[in-house]
Structures are given as structure tokens and as C-alpha cells.
Design an enzyme around this catalytic site. Structure first.
Site, short mmCIF file in Angstrom:
data_model
loop_
_atom_site.label_atom_id
_atom_site.label_comp_id
_atom_site.label_asym_id
_atom_site.label_seq_id
_atom_site.Cartn_x
_atom_site.Cartn_y
_atom_site.Cartn_z
N GLU A 65 0.88 -1.01 0.02
CA GLU A 65 0.03 -0.13 -0.03
C GLU A 65 0.71 1.46 0.13
O GLU A 65 1.70 1.36 0.75
CB GLU A 65 -0.77 -0.06 1.36
CG GLU A 65 -1.79 1.21 1.08
CD GLU A 65 -3.05 0.92 2.27
OE1 GLU A 65 -3.34 -0.12 2.87
OE2 GLU A 65 -3.43 2.15 2.49
N LYS A 88 -7.78 -0.49 11.26
CA LYS A 88 -7.15 -1.03 10.15
C LYS A 88 -5.83 -0.26 9.73
O LYS A 88 -5.02 -0.53 9.41
CB LYS A 88 -7.92 -1.14 8.73
CG LYS A 88 -7.60 -1.56 7.32
CD LYS A 88 -6.95 -0.67 6.55
CE LYS A 88 -6.51 -1.22 5.29
NZ LYS A 88 -5.74 -0.54 4.38
N ASP A 103 3.96 -13.66 12.59
CA ASP A 103 2.73 -14.02 12.03
C ASP A 103 1.59 -12.86 11.99
O ASP A 103 1.05 -12.44 12.89
CB ASP A 103 2.14 -15.07 13.06
CG ASP A 103 0.89 -15.81 12.69
OD1 ASP A 103 0.25 -15.07 11.79
OD2 ASP A 103 0.66 -16.87 12.98
N HIS A 156 -2.73 10.18 -1.80
CA HIS A 156 -2.87 9.15 -2.19
C HIS A 156 -2.62 9.35 -3.70
O HIS A 156 -2.00 8.21 -4.53
CB HIS A 156 -4.01 8.23 -2.12
CG HIS A 156 -4.10 7.49 -1.09
ND1 HIS A 156 -3.54 6.16 -1.01
CD2 HIS A 156 -4.58 7.40 0.46
CE1 HIS A 156 -3.41 5.40 0.24
NE2 HIS A 156 -4.06 6.32 1.08
#
Ligand code: MEV
Length: 420
Positions: free
Chosen positions: A82, A260, A276, A374
């Protein structure tokens, strides 16, 4: 003292950036060579890591800058697909560094292993009987991992509870294990399997699941920081961030995205170090719902000075020994770049990263929005896909942004036009 702040780092070529990191972390030539060698994870190793291997899959790896945690400077290795994530974390860390950086703490590497016992006729009686045998259960666990015990870890406690379920009451036993610098899944699962027969006999029931819990509530990392109103762009921005936080704190739809954003940073560092990611994600989101309502993992407040203060607490079961961290040649270098001496230190740096990542996202959302930042990176990706390079790429990117048409078809049209 080493500094994690560089001016114009982004302007360097990847090779020159690596030179800086090499110096910071004291990497060898061989360690540096691993980054540009697609075969550094050789097929033999890859074939032993998972099943049905057909190849290897590479992603960009970078470092987040400006992290000062408990007075020490860190470069944090991150692997993500990302755009904007690394730059955003580095920017927020810079703001925090201006007020002394992040202060963190850790509860210790205490994991929980669960044993499910069903068909117990007298579950409450059985629960008490289990607790009576605590020392014996702990000894049985520790016989299974003398190395862990030798270094000061191992099983330290046993808990038992009666769980009402759709299939009637079950006795659930928790083994409490200090896994030190390991994530601990192997150690804990082995102990759970070793003690299950004894527990079944003790209760007259049948043991079923024997597995660690990813809700690692005894392995929490905590981070806090001050973001001065000046570095944020004024008290008005502080208030906007607080409104964004209040939204996440009250609304699970928003809290999911807010969290998130936190995990954008943490998962990228967890992946880079061969840990992990799913274990960390599962633990974080379950922890966010521990009150019964899913909410924000971070908390943002205003201090007496009008500055923004943030804190974050979440389970962080990351290890330094075992697993992919020890096998993957780039994960090993990632740990060296991070420069941590223990799993606990790593967990704390990751919590600081999560807090920085969160602030960067909500600050952008509460002010200019995230699309602006972005878009230029997105435009670069699109222009690259359309086949543009070098000067042509810059021209296509500029035009797409100016026309507010950042789309592949338009990029292709521009490439054709400019080439012609
Ligand atoms: C995007 O990957 C992450 C954000 O959506 C996080 C947030 O909304 O807080 C920007």
C-alpha cells in the site's frame, strides 16, 4: 548517537537509501545484497517453509524514519503493497519526535494455551480439582520445554473455568506460559497437548481442542506520545482529530477502518520481521471488542496545554526466535535494522508505529482528506502500468493529476499522445 531522522531520504535512489540503512544498522555487504537478489530466499528454503511451493513472491520493503521510542532511535522495516503508509508513519513519528517521541511499556511475553474438556458430569467440581493440581500441571508443561525453562520462561500458572455452550457446560483450562523471545505457538501447543490427557482423566471428561489463544491479553504492548498543536498545524487540527477519534470510539463501522489504519503500520512491520500477521491482526481486533462493543484501539485526548496526546494498548505476540524470523534471509536483516534485543522491545516499537500510523491517517482524514496524498502515488502506479518511464512518467502523472483523471485508460491515452 544514531539518528533515525534523515532529510530528503525519499529523494535518494533505493541503492543510496540502503547505504544509509547499512550504516545505521551496521549491515554487512552480504546482508545488503539479499535485498536486490530475488533468489535470497532460495527455492529449497521456500519449499520447506510451506507446502506445494511453486515459486517466491516479492513485495517492496522500506523503512519508516524518525522513530524515537524510549529515547532510542529506530528505523522500522516495513513490507506492504500500500502506497503512502510508510511516508505517513514517518511524518507522524517526526511530529512525535518533536515532543520527545514515544514512551512504551510491555507486560511480558505471557501467552495463554487453551484445553477444551467436554462431557464433564460435574464441571464446577472438576474445575476445583484441576486447580488443586496446578503445580503438577505446570511441571508437566515445563518438562516439555527445558530450554525455555533454562532461560527463565515456561508455564507459570493454570486457570480453569466452566464455559456455558450450546452443547452444555465445558471445562476450559488455560495454561499461562512465559514464552520469552518466542512468539510461543509451538511451545504452548506442545504443552497443551501434553497436559490434555491428565486433565481429561482428572475431570472424567474428554479433551478436544488444545491450542494457544491469539487473544494475548497478558502480552500487551503500550505506547503513548504527545503531538504538539504546533506540529499538527494548530489547535483547530487537534480538535478535528479528537472529533475523528470520538467517531471511531462510538461507531464500529468507523472503528474497523480506524483500526485498519493502525494495522497498516503494525502488519507491515510484523511481515517484514517474519512474524505472523494473522495472529497479530486477530488479537488486535478481538482486543478492540473486549468490552462487548468493537471500538477504537487507540485513544486521543487533549492535555492541559492544548496538545494532542495519544495512547495505544494491544496484544503483540511477536517473536525473535523461531519461525520465519529465523529462516527468511530478509526477515533476519529486518530484525537487525530494527536493532531490537528482545521480543518485548520489538512489540513496543510496533505499538509506537501503530499509534503514529493512526495519527497520520486521522489527521489527514480530518483535514485535507487522504485522496490528495494518495493520488500522486496512485497516478505513478497507473502511469507505470501504462508503460511510462522516466520523463514520460513524470509528464503523464502531472497531467492526470491536473485533469483529475487518474485512470489507466487516460494514462494509456497520454502515453500514446506524448510518445507520438
Ligand atoms: C487506509 O489504508 C487506512 C485508512 O482508511 C485508515 C483510517 O481511515 O483511519 C486511511
Amino acid at each position: 548517537m544514531k539518528s533515525s531522522s534523515y532529510s530528503g531520504f525519499f529523494k535518494l535512489s533505493p541503492e543510496d537509501r540502503l547505504k544509509e540503512v547499512k550504516e545505521f544498522a551496521g549491515l554487512s555487504d552480504d546482508e545488503c545484497a539479499r535485498f536486490s537478489d530475488p533468489a535470497s530466499l532460495d527455492m529449497g528454503k521456500a519449499d520447506h517453509m510451506i507446502e506445494n511451493v511453486i515459486g517466491r513472491y516479492t513485495l517492496p520493503m522500506s523503512v519508516a524514519l524518525n522513530f524515537v521510542v524510549n529515547g532510542k532511535d529506530y528505523l522500522i522495516p516495513m513490507v506492504t503493497e500500500e502506497a503512502s503508509v510508510v511516508a505517513a508513519a514517518s511524518n507522524a513519528a517526526k511530529m512525535a519526535a518533536a515532543s520527545g517521541g514515544f514512551t512504551t511499556s510491555y507486560t511480558g511475553s505471557i501467552m495463554i494455551g487453551q484445553i477444551q474438556i467436554i462431557n464433564v458430569r460435574d464441571p464446577e467440581y472438576a474445575r476445583v480439582a484441576i486447580l488443586e493440581q496446578k503445580d503438577k500441571i505446570i511441571s508437566l508443561c515445563n518438562e516439555k520445554d527445558p530450554v525455555l525453562v533454562k532461560f527463565g520462561g515456561g508455564a507459570i500458572d493454570v486457570e480453569a473455568r466452566v464455559l456455558p455452550t450450546a452443547q452444555g457446560p465445558m471445562v476450559i483450562v488455560h495454561l499461562i506460559v512465559n514464552t520469552l523471545d518466542a512468539m510461543g505457538a509451538n511451545a504452548v501447543n506442545t504443552m497443551a497437548e501434553a497436559t490434555a490427557p491428565m486433565l481429561a482423566e482428572l475431570t472424567g471428561g474428554t479433551s478436544y481442542l488444545r491450542i494457544l489463544s491469539n487473544l494475548a491479553v497478558r502480552r500487551l504492548a503500550r505506547a503513548r506520545c504527545v503531538m504538539s498543536k504546533k506540529s499538527l498545524g494548530g489547535e483547530d487540527v487537534v480538535d478535528k482529530v479528537l472529533a475523528a477519534y470520538a467517531f471511531a470510539a462510538s461507531d464500529p463501522y468507523r472503528a474497523t477502518t480506524h483500526n485498519k489504519g493502525i494495522m497498516n503500520g503494525i502488519s507491515a512491520a510484523v511481515l517484514a520481521t517474519g512474524n505472523d500477521t494473522r495472529a497479530i491482526e486477530a488479537g488486535a481486533h478481538a482486543y478492540a471488542a473486549r468490552s462487548g462493543q468493537y471500538t477504537s484501539l487507540s485513544v486521543w485526548e487533549k492535555n492541559a496545554n492544548g496538545d494532542l496526546v495519544g495512547s495505544l494498548e494491544l496484544p503483540m505476540a511477536v517473536g525473535l526466535v523461531g519461525g520465519a524470523t529465523k529462516i527468511h534471509p530478509i526477515a533476519q536483516v529486518a530484525v537487525k535494522i530494527l536493532g531490537v534485543k528482545s521480543a518485548g522491545e520489538m512489540a513496543q516499537v510496533f505499538a509506537a508505529l501503530g499509534l503514529a500510523q493512526n495519527l497520520a491517517a486521522i489527521r489527514a482524514l480530518a483535514t485535507e482528506g487522504i485522496q490528495k496524498g494518495h493520488m500522486s502515488l496512485h497516478a505513478r502506479n497507473i502511469a507505470t502500468v501504462a508503460g511510462a518511464e522516466g520523463e514520460l512518467l513524470e509528464r503523464v502523472v502531472k497531467q492526470m493529476i491536473a485533469d483529475k483523471k487518474v485512470r489507466l485508460d487516460y494514462a494509456q491515452e497520454l502515453v500514446e499522445k506524448y510518445k507520438g
